[in-house]
Design a protein around this motif. Structure first.
Motif, PDB file in Angstrom:
ATOM      1  N   LEU A 139      36.234  37.839  41.911  1.00 59.87           N
ATOM      2  CA  LEU A 139      36.423  37.557  40.485  1.00 59.87           C
ATOM      3  C   LEU A 139      35.741  36.244  40.101  1.00 59.87           C
ATOM      4  O   LEU A 139      35.103  36.153  39.044  1.00 59.87           O
ATOM      5  N   THR A 140      35.851  35.261  40.957  1.00 61.93           N
ATOM      6  CA  THR A 140      35.201  33.967  40.702  1.00 61.93           C
ATOM      7  C   THR A 140      33.689  34.134  40.659  1.00 61.93           C
ATOM      8  O   THR A 140      33.016  33.585  39.777  1.00 61.93           O
ATOM      9  N   ALA A 141      33.136  34.918  41.585  1.00 57.07           N
ATOM     10  CA  ALA A 141      31.687  35.169  41.608  1.00 57.07           C
ATOM     11  C   ALA A 141      31.264  35.924  40.352  1.00 57.07           C
ATOM     12  O   ALA A 141      30.207  35.628  39.765  1.00 57.07           O
ATOM     13  N   TRP A 142      32.063  36.901  39.923  1.00 51.83           N
ATOM     14  CA  TRP A 142      31.741  37.647  38.715  1.00 51.83           C
ATOM     15  C   TRP A 142      31.687  36.697  37.524  1.00 51.83           C
ATOM     16  O   TRP A 142      30.757  36.750  36.715  1.00 51.83           O
ATOM     17  N   GLU A 143      32.693  35.827  37.409  1.00 54.14           N
ATOM     18  CA  GLU A 143      32.733  34.890  36.280  1.00 54.14           C
ATOM     19  C   GLU A 143      31.571  33.893  36.336  1.00 54.14           C
ATOM     20  O   GLU A 143      31.047  33.505  35.297  1.00 54.14           O
ATOM     21  N   LYS A 144      31.163  33.513  37.520  1.00 54.36           N
ATOM     22  CA  LYS A 144      30.037  32.580  37.656  1.00 54.36           C
ATOM     23  C   LYS A 144      28.749  33.217  37.122  1.00 54.36           C
ATOM     24  O   LYS A 144      27.942  32.553  36.493  1.00 54.36           O
ATOM     25  N   SER A 145      28.594  34.521  37.344  1.00 55.38           N
ATOM     26  CA  SER A 145      27.403  35.234  36.883  1.00 55.38           C
ATOM     27  C   SER A 145      27.482  35.698  35.438  1.00 55.38           C
ATOM     28  O   SER A 145      26.454  35.812  34.764  1.00 55.38           O
ATOM     29  N   ASN A 146      28.695  35.984  34.956  1.00 56.63           N
ATOM     30  CA  ASN A 146      28.851  36.647  33.662  1.00 56.63           C
ATOM     31  C   ASN A 146      29.663  35.880  32.630  1.00 56.63           C
ATOM     32  O   ASN A 146      29.766  36.322  31.490  1.00 56.63           O
ATOM     33  N   GLY A 147      30.292  34.809  33.009  1.00 59.17           N
ATOM     34  CA  GLY A 147      31.174  34.091  32.101  1.00 59.17           C
ATOM     35  C   GLY A 147      32.619  34.495  32.333  1.00 59.17           C
ATOM     36  O   GLY A 147      32.913  35.401  33.122  1.00 59.17           O
ATOM     37  N   HIS A 148      33.533  33.825  31.649  1.00 57.74           N
ATOM     38  CA  HIS A 148      34.956  34.085  31.853  1.00 57.74           C
ATOM     39  C   HIS A 148      35.333  35.520  31.472  1.00 57.74           C
ATOM     40  O   HIS A 148      34.772  36.083  30.527  1.00 57.74           O
ATOM     41  N   ILE A 149      36.273  36.069  32.203  1.00 56.46           N
ATOM     42  CA  ILE A 149      36.809  37.386  31.872  1.00 56.46           C
ATOM     43  C   ILE A 149      37.625  37.223  30.600  1.00 56.46           C
ATOM     44  O   ILE A 149      38.527  36.387  30.535  1.00 56.46           O
ATOM     45  N   PRO A 150      37.303  37.999  29.553  1.00 59.12           N
ATOM     46  CA  PRO A 150      38.013  37.843  28.276  1.00 59.12           C
ATOM     47  C   PRO A 150      39.510  38.101  28.412  1.00 59.12           C
ATOM     48  O   PRO A 150      39.944  38.965  29.182  1.00 59.12           O
ATOM     49  N   GLU A 151      40.288  37.354  27.640  1.00 59.01           N
ATOM     50  CA  GLU A 151      41.736  37.552  27.617  1.00 59.01           C
ATOM     51  C   GLU A 151      42.058  38.964  27.137  1.00 59.01           C
ATOM     52  O   GLU A 151      41.367  39.511  26.280  1.00 59.01           O
ATOM     53  N   ASN A 152      43.079  39.560  27.715  1.00 60.48           N
ATOM     54  CA  ASN A 152      43.546  40.915  27.375  1.00 60.48           C
ATOM     55  C   ASN A 152      42.530  42.016  27.692  1.00 60.48           C
ATOM     56  O   ASN A 152      42.596  43.097  27.127  1.00 60.48           O
ATOM     57  N   SER A 153      41.596  41.730  28.574  1.00 59.68           N
ATOM     58  CA  SER A 153      40.649  42.776  28.966  1.00 59.68           C
ATOM     59  C   SER A 153      41.145  43.451  30.243  1.00 59.68           C
ATOM     60  O   SER A 153      42.062  42.981  30.901  1.00 59.68           O
ATOM     61  N   VAL A 154      40.512  44.557  30.563  1.00 61.32           N
ATOM     62  CA  VAL A 154      40.827  45.311  31.768  1.00 61.32           C
ATOM     63  C   VAL A 154      39.764  44.987  32.805  1.00 61.32           C
ATOM     64  O   VAL A 154      38.570  44.960  32.473  1.00 61.32           O
ATOM     65  N   VAL A 155      40.186  44.739  34.027  1.00 60.90           N
ATOM     66  CA  VAL A 155      39.237  44.499  35.112  1.00 60.90           C
ATOM     67  C   VAL A 155      39.175  45.768  35.953  1.00 60.90           C
ATOM     68  O   VAL A 155      40.179  46.224  36.489  1.00 60.90           O
ATOM     69  N   LEU A 156      37.976  46.351  36.019  1.00 55.47           N
ATOM     70  CA  LEU A 156      37.751  47.553  36.809  1.00 55.47           C
ATOM     71  C   LEU A 156      36.960  47.183  38.054  1.00 55.47           C
ATOM     72  O   LEU A 156      36.065  46.338  37.997  1.00 55.47           O
ATOM     73  N   MET A 157      37.285  47.823  39.158  1.00 51.18           N
ATOM     74  CA  MET A 157      36.578  47.574  40.399  1.00 51.18           C
ATOM     75  C   MET A 157      35.729  48.799  40.733  1.00 51.18           C
ATOM     76  O   MET A 157      36.222  49.918  40.734  1.00 51.18           O
ATOM     77  N   ASN A 158      34.463  48.581  41.020  1.00 47.77           N
ATOM     78  CA  ASN A 158      33.588  49.665  41.440  1.00 47.77           C
ATOM     79  C   ASN A 158      33.390  49.550  42.946  1.00 47.77           C
ATOM     80  O   ASN A 158      32.667  48.706  43.433  1.00 47.77           O
ATOM     81  N   SER A 159      34.078  50.434  43.685  1.00 48.21           N
ATOM     82  CA  SER A 159      33.942  50.463  45.142  1.00 48.21           C
ATOM     83  C   SER A 159      32.889  51.480  45.556  1.00 48.21           C
ATOM     84  O   SER A 159      32.472  51.495  46.709  1.00 48.21           O
ATOM     85  N   GLY A 160      32.477  52.334  44.601  1.00 50.31           N
ATOM     86  CA  GLY A 160      31.509  53.368  44.910  1.00 50.31           C
ATOM     87  C   GLY A 160      32.081  54.527  45.697  1.00 50.31           C
ATOM     88  O   GLY A 160      31.362  55.431  46.092  1.00 50.31           O
ATOM     89  N   ASP A 161      33.375  54.514  45.922  1.00 51.31           N
ATOM     90  CA  ASP A 161      33.975  55.546  46.767  1.00 51.31           C
ATOM     91  C   ASP A 161      35.316  55.981  46.218  1.00 51.31           C
ATOM     92  O   ASP A 161      36.350  55.417  46.554  1.00 51.31           O
ATOM     93  N   ARG A 162      35.330  57.015  45.393  1.00 55.73           N
ATOM     94  CA  ARG A 162      36.576  57.469  44.788  1.00 55.73           C
ATOM     95  C   ARG A 162      37.533  58.046  45.813  1.00 55.73           C
ATOM     96  O   ARG A 162      38.726  58.083  45.596  1.00 55.73           O
ATOM     97  N   LYS A 163      37.055  58.517  46.951  1.00 51.31           N
ATOM     98  CA  LYS A 163      37.938  59.125  47.951  1.00 51.31           C
ATOM     99  C   LYS A 163      38.844  58.073  48.597  1.00 51.31           C
ATOM    100  O   LYS A 163      39.854  58.412  49.198  1.00 51.31           O
ATOM    101  N   SER A 164      38.500  56.789  48.454  1.00 53.65           N
ATOM    102  CA  SER A 164      39.335  55.732  49.020  1.00 53.65           C
ATOM    103  C   SER A 164      40.554  55.440  48.156  1.00 53.65           C
ATOM    104  O   SER A 164      41.449  54.730  48.566  1.00 53.65           O
ATOM    105  N   VAL A 165      40.555  55.950  46.940  1.00 51.54           N
ATOM    106  CA  VAL A 165      41.614  55.645  45.992  1.00 51.54           C
ATOM    107  C   VAL A 165      42.666  56.730  46.044  1.00 51.54           C
ATOM    108  O   VAL A 165      42.388  57.896  45.867  1.00 51.54           O
ATOM    109  N   VAL A 166      43.904  56.359  46.318  1.00 48.47           N
ATOM    110  CA  VAL A 166      45.018  57.312  46.328  1.00 48.47           C
ATOM    111  C   VAL A 166      46.031  56.852  45.325  1.00 48.47           C
ATOM    112  O   VAL A 166      46.276  55.708  45.135  1.00 48.47           O
TER     113      VAL A 166
END
Length: 166
Positions: A139-166
């Motif tokens: 998250l810190t690396a993302w903010e360093k590249s893109n700016g602060h995560i906006p308040e009340n936003s949703v953070v989505l993670m792209n793992s590239g592998d939906r089968k890992s999600v249960v």
């Protein structure tokens, strides 16, 4: 013909419609606002199929009772039944699922179901460790590249592998 994508989209539309109606918003007004807002809407759902991830103790998704052809009046009918566990595939969990006394799905305000989102991509980590997790450092690396995560936003993670999600 009913396919798994149709089931997923119908379920999503039903949830949206029910949530709008239960929260006192005329469905047509809210849906028209969303459709005319210029927002970039992203479908995050996955098809329902026999290999859809479900809660480990649940039954699998099933399509049964397929009827296709003209009925007794000569009108074409294509109809199927489906059965899906509550916690299978793309779905919305209510806070009450894990915390006693919290909101059920019908109590969640519609305003909480639409939000700006950021996507933190950890595919590079998953390539080397299929149990990689999103960390504070990511998250810190993302903010360093893109700016602060906006308040009340949703953070989505792209793992590239939906089968890992249960």
């Amino acid at each position: 013909m009913l396919n798994t994508r149709t089931v997923a989209m119908c379920l999503a539309c039903c949830v949206f419609t029910v949530c709008c109606q239960l929260n006192g918003h005329p469905t047509d007004d809210k849906s028209q606002w969303i459709l005319s807002s210029g927002l970039n809407l992203v479908d995050l759902s996955y098809d329902f199929a026999e290999d859809t991830a479900v809660w480990p103790t649940s039954n699998k998704f099933q399509i049964t009772n397929k009827v296709e052809g003209p009925n007794v009046n000569g009108i074409w009918v294509s109809s199927e039944s489906f059965c899906s566990p509550e916690h299978g595939g793309t779905h919305m969990d209510a806070p009450v699922h894990f915390i006693n006394g919290r909101w059920t799905v019908d109590q969640i305000p519609i305003s909480r179901l639409v939000a700006p989102a950021v996507v933190v991509d950890i595919r590079h980590k998953v390539e080397h460790d299929n149990e990689a997790q999103l960390t504070t450092e990511d998250l810190t690396a993302w903010e360093k590249s893109n700016g602060h995560i906006p308040e009340n936003s949703v953070v989505l993670m792209n793992s590239g592998d939906r089968k890992s999600v249960v």
